[in-house]
Design a protein around this motif. Structure first.
Motif, mmCIF file in Angstrom:
data_model
loop_
_atom_site.group_PDB
_atom_site.id
_atom_site.type_symbol
_atom_site.label_atom_id
_atom_site.label_comp_id
_atom_site.label_asym_id
_atom_site.label_seq_id
_atom_site.Cartn_x
_atom_site.Cartn_y
_atom_site.Cartn_z
ATOM 1 N N MET A 1 0.837 -1.206 0.000
ATOM 2 C CA MET A 1 0.000 0.000 0.000
ATOM 3 C C MET A 1 0.866 1.248 0.000
ATOM 4 N N PHE A 2 1.856 1.255 0.922
ATOM 5 C CA PHE A 2 2.741 2.413 1.033
ATOM 6 C C PHE A 2 3.529 2.609 -0.264
ATOM 7 N N ARG A 3 3.905 1.481 -0.855
ATOM 8 C CA ARG A 3 4.667 1.514 -2.110
ATOM 9 C C ARG A 3 3.852 2.233 -3.190
ATOM 10 N N TYR A 4 2.550 1.981 -3.204
ATOM 11 C CA TYR A 4 1.688 2.581 -4.221
ATOM 12 C C TYR A 4 1.583 4.095 -4.038
ATOM 13 N N ILE A 5 1.532 4.508 -2.760
ATOM 14 C CA ILE A 5 1.446 5.944 -2.503
ATOM 15 C C ILE A 5 2.725 6.632 -2.941
ATOM 16 N N LYS A 6 3.862 5.984 -2.672
ATOM 17 C CA LYS A 6 5.140 6.551 -3.073
ATOM 18 C C LYS A 6 5.227 6.654 -4.599
ATOM 19 N N LEU A 7 4.721 5.605 -5.256
ATOM 20 C CA LEU A 7 4.711 5.597 -6.719
ATOM 21 C C LEU A 7 3.899 6.773 -7.260
ATOM 22 N N LEU A 96 1.007 -1.750 -24.182
ATOM 23 C CA LEU A 96 0.344 -2.298 -23.003
ATOM 24 C C LEU A 96 1.188 -3.428 -22.413
ATOM 25 N N ASP A 97 1.939 -4.096 -23.287
ATOM 26 C CA ASP A 97 2.828 -5.181 -22.831
ATOM 27 C C ASP A 97 3.723 -4.727 -21.687
ATOM 28 N N PHE A 98 4.292 -3.526 -21.860
ATOM 29 C CA PHE A 98 5.226 -3.028 -20.844
ATOM 30 C C PHE A 98 4.517 -2.773 -19.524
ATOM 31 N N VAL A 99 3.263 -2.326 -19.643
ATOM 32 C CA VAL A 99 2.497 -2.079 -18.427
ATOM 33 C C VAL A 99 2.231 -3.399 -17.716
ATOM 34 N N LEU A 100 1.878 -4.404 -18.498
ATOM 35 C CA LEU A 100 1.519 -5.695 -17.903
ATOM 36 C C LEU A 100 2.713 -6.366 -17.258
ATOM 37 N N LEU A 101 3.912 -6.052 -17.783
ATOM 38 C CA LEU A 101 5.108 -6.702 -17.258
ATOM 39 C C LEU A 101 5.553 -6.116 -15.921
ATOM 40 N N ARG A 102 5.063 -4.915 -15.607
ATOM 41 C CA ARG A 102 5.530 -4.273 -14.380
ATOM 42 C C ARG A 102 4.968 -4.979 -13.150
ATOM 43 N N PRO A 103 5.748 -4.934 -12.051
ATOM 44 C CA PRO A 103 5.318 -5.675 -10.855
ATOM 45 C C PRO A 103 4.269 -4.935 -10.036
ATOM 46 N N ILE A 104 3.428 -4.120 -10.665
ATOM 47 C CA ILE A 104 2.324 -3.527 -9.921
ATOM 48 C C ILE A 104 1.029 -3.783 -10.679
ATOM 49 N N ASN A 105 -0.049 -3.574 -9.994
ATOM 50 C CA ASN A 105 -1.367 -3.804 -10.564
ATOM 51 C C ASN A 105 -1.551 -2.962 -11.832
ATOM 52 N N SER A 106 -1.914 -3.622 -12.940
ATOM 53 C CA SER A 106 -1.961 -2.889 -14.203
ATOM 54 C C SER A 106 -3.111 -1.886 -14.230
ATOM 55 N N GLN A 107 -4.219 -2.213 -13.563
ATOM 56 C CA GLN A 107 -5.329 -1.256 -13.518
ATOM 57 C C GLN A 107 -4.904 0.014 -12.784
ATOM 58 N N PHE A 108 -4.148 -0.180 -11.693
ATOM 59 C CA PHE A 108 -3.655 0.982 -10.948
ATOM 60 C C PHE A 108 -2.736 1.827 -11.819
#
Lengths: 260, 263
Positions: A1-7, A96-108
């Motif tokens: 959660m905290f990671r997402y806020i920092k992002l 979109l591939d690059f988005v999907l590959l990232r280690p965070i929720n793609s919808q976020f």
């Protein structure tokens, strides 16, 4: 959660820094917002000019609805339009591939990657309008505090609807105009829902939930919110949000990259 | 000379009509995105039952339907396309052709009207199914005048927007001008309410501006509200002519500045 806020902090500071390079655009955006604001007031004034009023809504009370509508407009041009309308580009160009590959929720990632300052003038005008109407009606801060809960529900509902429409671009590719249809329908939120005939009221409550976006939060701010409707607004927001997440995962199953 | 012109027009028309037909789904959605008159119609019909506006709910229903139709026929988007052509340098090959590039835009808009027509008619049909009591047949004279007025409205909007588009030679985002102008159009053209509802002084001032002639004037003709025909034609031709002169001047100045990205 905290990671997402920092992002979010990183995403948004980059986006704002990039936009600061176009100060003239921002000036134009402010002028446009001002024009839109004056025009909206004029549109409402046409109704009240001859002594008519929406049943149960004084002029200042109708202003609260208009203030919330302006808030929605500002919210969509700050957060929704810049992010969600770009889903199309990602799909067209295969990024979109690059988005999907990232280690965070793609919808976020897709929903929160950028902010635009273009909606800020609208947000300011809406707060001014809400403040003015509130002082005329002698509203206190707890009115606003209570009212902000259904406002928040409304924003979540709007986001979820918009995101789902954006996600349909996996099948249809071009969706700019689908979101335009949604925007067109949301225009109904300019006026309290009782301003419309019965069929409209049904449609804008149960088919396209515009009533939950402005009228119901406005009633809460005015201190005459009814619990079933408020609960309904919360339930609707929750359901739509869950639906958007399920729908996104469903849509992804149909995604075939553009480049491979 | 004349037959060559006719041939070019025919070819361009059929090409752009075919092109527009490929985007039927998109056209349907654009048509649906123009539902604003129908939304406002609801609010005004409800208001007319209780308030003193001088128009009956039925008048409002017909007026907003007519406003919807008038809008469908006068939608213009040339500025976005022209801006892109200038910024991306795609204008260059067009300049080599022996006709002025404006005709490509004008005819593609014109052809799109016919591709859009079935959807608009479908919506009108749907409307009368929902509101059979609102059904009316305009007199032949009014109908012909409406066609004339809506054509003028389209030409006026096109020439004004194309004039703004020419600023793309100097500034990168000419569309921002149109976005501001659009607000004036939205609130003053009669799209949000028939001009009968406006304060009288404002109405008088507005009738000397181009705005009411883009929606209100054709719509009022179609439903048979009283209009000042003479003044309407005078004002439309005056504004149209002014913008046309500015337009041609800007076009010549702009071409001197244009250096065609990648050309």
């Amino acid at each position: 959660m905290f990671r997402y806020i920092k992002l979010l902090g990183t995403f948004w500071s980059t986006a704002i820094a990039a936009e600061m390079e176009y100060r003239l655009n921002f000036l134009l955006a402010t002028l446009t917002s001002l024009g839109n604001f004056v025009g909206s007031l004029f549109g409402l004034f046409l109704f009240y000019r001859t002594g008519y009023s929406f049943s149960g809504w004084r002029w200042e009370e109708a202003l609260v609805v208009l203030g919330l509508f302006t808030l929605l407009q500002g919210f969509s041009s700050t957060f929704l339009a810049p992010n969600l309308n770009r889903i199309v580009n990602h799909i067209q160009q295969g990024t979109l591939d690059f988005v999907l590959l990232r280690p965070i929720n793609s919808q976020f990632w897709l929903s929160a990657h950028t902010v635009s300052l273009w909606g800020l003038p609208d947000l300011c005008f809406s707060l001014m309008l809400l403040g003015y109407a509130g002082s005329q009606l002698h509203l206190r801060w707890d009115n606003y505090l209570l009212g902000s809960i259904p406002v928040l529900f409304g924003l979540v509902s709007l986001y979820s609807l918009w995101f789902m429409l954006g996600a349909t671009s996996i099948w249809f590719v071009k969706i700019y105009n689908v979101t335009e249809v949604l925007r067109g329908l949301i225009e109904a939120g300019r006026y309290p829902i009782v301003a419309y005939p019965a069929i409209y009221r049904f449609f804008f409550t149960f088919v396209v939930p515009v009533a939950f976006l402005t009228s119901i939060p406005a009633e809460a701010i005015l201190g005459r919110g009814q619990l079933p409707w408020l609960a309904g607004a919360g339930l609707l927001a929750l359901l739509l949000f869950i639906a958007s997440s399920i729908f996104w995962r469903f849509a992804l199953r149909f995604y075939t990259s553009a480049s491979s | 000379m004349f037959s060559r012109l006719l041939r070019i027009t025919k070819v361009l028309l059929s090409v752009y009509y075919a092109y527009m037909l490929e985007y039927r789904a998109e056209l349907l959605l654009w048509t649906l995105a123009g539902v604003l008159p129908f939304i406002l119609m609801g609010a005004w019909m409800q208001a007319a039952q209780g308030g003193q506006f001088g128009l009956t709910p039925l008048d409002f229903a017909r007026y907003f339907l007519a406003a919807f139709i008038a809008r469908q026929f006068s939608i213009v988007w040339v500025i976005w396309e022209f801006e892109k052509e200038v910024v991306e340098g795609r204008l260059s090959p067009r300049l080599l052709q022996p006709i002025d590039p404006v005709w490509h835009h004008f005819i593609s808009h014109f052809a799109e009207r016919f591709a859009r027509l079935p959807f608009a008619l479908l919506l009108v049909g749907f409307f009368f199914v929902l509101y059979p009591e609102a059904f009316w047949v305009p007199t032949l004279l009014n109908f012909v005048l409406f066609l004339l007025a809506v054509t003028m409205a389209f030409c006026l909007r096109f020439v004004i927007q194309y004039t703004f588009a020419l600023f793309a030679f100097w500034i990168e985002r000419a569309a921002a001008i149109e976005q501001f102008w659009f607000l004036l159009y939205l609130f003053l053209s009669g799209l949000i309410a028939p001009l009968e509802i406006f304060p009288p002084l404002m109405r008088e001032i507005l009738s000397w501006t181009p705005f009411p002639y883009m929606i209100y004037f054709p719509a009022a003709l179609l439903v048979g509200l009283p209009v000042d025909l003479g003044r309407a034609f005078l004002v439309v031709f005056a504004w149209g002519g002014t913008f046309l002169v500015i337009n041609r001047w800007l076009w010549r100045q702009g071409l001197k500045r244009y250096s065609g990205m990648g050309a």
